[in-house]
Enzyme design. Sequence first.
Site, short mmCIF file in Angstrom:
data_model
loop_
_atom_site.label_atom_id
_atom_site.label_comp_id
_atom_site.label_asym_id
_atom_site.label_seq_id
_atom_site.Cartn_x
_atom_site.Cartn_y
_atom_site.Cartn_z
N LYS A 71 47.96 45.02 39.87
CA LYS A 71 48.53 45.79 38.78
C LYS A 71 50.03 45.89 38.99
O LYS A 71 50.49 46.08 40.13
CB LYS A 71 47.93 47.21 38.75
CG LYS A 71 48.00 47.84 37.39
CD LYS A 71 46.94 47.26 36.49
CE LYS A 71 46.86 47.90 35.15
NZ LYS A 71 45.76 47.35 34.36
N GLY A 99 37.85 55.29 19.24
CA GLY A 99 39.20 54.70 19.22
C GLY A 99 39.09 53.20 19.08
O GLY A 99 38.20 52.70 18.39
N VAL A 133 38.15 50.70 21.22
CA VAL A 133 36.90 50.06 21.66
C VAL A 133 35.70 50.71 20.97
O VAL A 133 34.80 50.02 20.50
CB VAL A 133 36.73 50.14 23.19
CG1 VAL A 133 35.47 49.41 23.63
CG2 VAL A 133 37.93 49.55 23.91
#
Length: 352
Positions: free
Chosen positions: A89, A190, A192
């Site tokens: 990340k 939302g 997804v």
Amino acid sequence: MLKKQISVVDSLMRYARLLGYGDVHLKVDQKTGLKAIIAVHNLKRGPAIGGCRLATYETMDKAIEDALRLGYMMSYKAAINNLPHGGAKAVIIKPSVIDDKEAFFEKFGDFVHELGGSYLTAVDSGTSPAEMDIIARRTPYVTCTTTSGIDSDPSPVTALGVRRAIQAAVKFKMGRDSVEGIHVAIQGIGHVGYALAQELHALGAKLTVTDVNLKSLQRCVDEFNANVCAPEEIYHVEADVFAPCAMGKVLNLKTINQLKVAIVAGSANNQLSHSHYGSLLQDRGILYAPDFLINAGGLIHVAVIYDNGDMKRSLEQINRIYDTVYDVFERAAHENCATNKIAEGIAKDRLK
Ligand code: NAD
């Protein structure tokens, strides 16, 4: 003061070691104001892949902690879904003003390039394909550019993976090949959650939805004839499946005891407030589809397309989440073990 800073570094190093990190890289560039972290968790399976997050942090150590917290999970997601990649990340600390956006992201591109291809960057919260285009001027180790063929919104492919997991769970737990008439309670409509509702409705499932956003709820009533409940009532809904698609840590002692469902399968990251709650779900006879396994559709999509794949291959691989999670259900039943433990064990073995 110096002593305190050293102890913060010490505890971050301990955290990194605990999570099994390989490398954590820092970049501070005075000229552009770039302060960035790239946390590369594991390279055993191939170059590490993970999004680049641009967010406000009070301090550098909070940003490092966030990168560490997010990066190792990418390794697990990639490993359990058999991608030839490790996880990583990147976190960029958002300055109050970015004077020269081009120079700022070009410098980040240089940072990625310095790692020689061990890290492949992608879009995450706060960044978009436009920033990836700037990064691509300085390094080939970037995806999700405007010309990459990757949709900038990963939600539909994430929802596809979750829907396949729900189908596998319905087959395993209820012996049914179809989700027609299956009642799914979705927490969070939302990006997804809505895409998942759309998929399930198309297959004839019955939906109960909740959200704090009333407009999103109305859309589900109008388009899918969904039932609506208040946010705190979602854990009490008598349904076949509970799909957490809002936020993490929603499965705790209180909520698990409230659930009146046979299956939990949703997109939210870190649904279990502690990993031992997987066993509590098992004790209650509730089949849990491990979150990091089933919400990896976006990661699979990005990785497969970058590795010379196309949309068809990407969808094929996301569809395979059905088989992967079904295998985890079988092993968990055979070994009388919680599904999350089995999935984590498989991922960890593949990362050794
Ligand atoms: P989103 O912000 O678009 O949707 C979250 C929804 O939850 C919003 O509509 C919000 O109003 C609602 N919500 C917030 N608090 C709530 C509450 N207390 N009760 C009910 N609803 C509430 O986010 P998203 O992109 O749809 O992601 C949903 C979850 O899935 C997140 O946990 C995210 O980390 C995870 N996830 C998303 C993706 C992806 O492709 N977007 C991939 C992997 C994991």
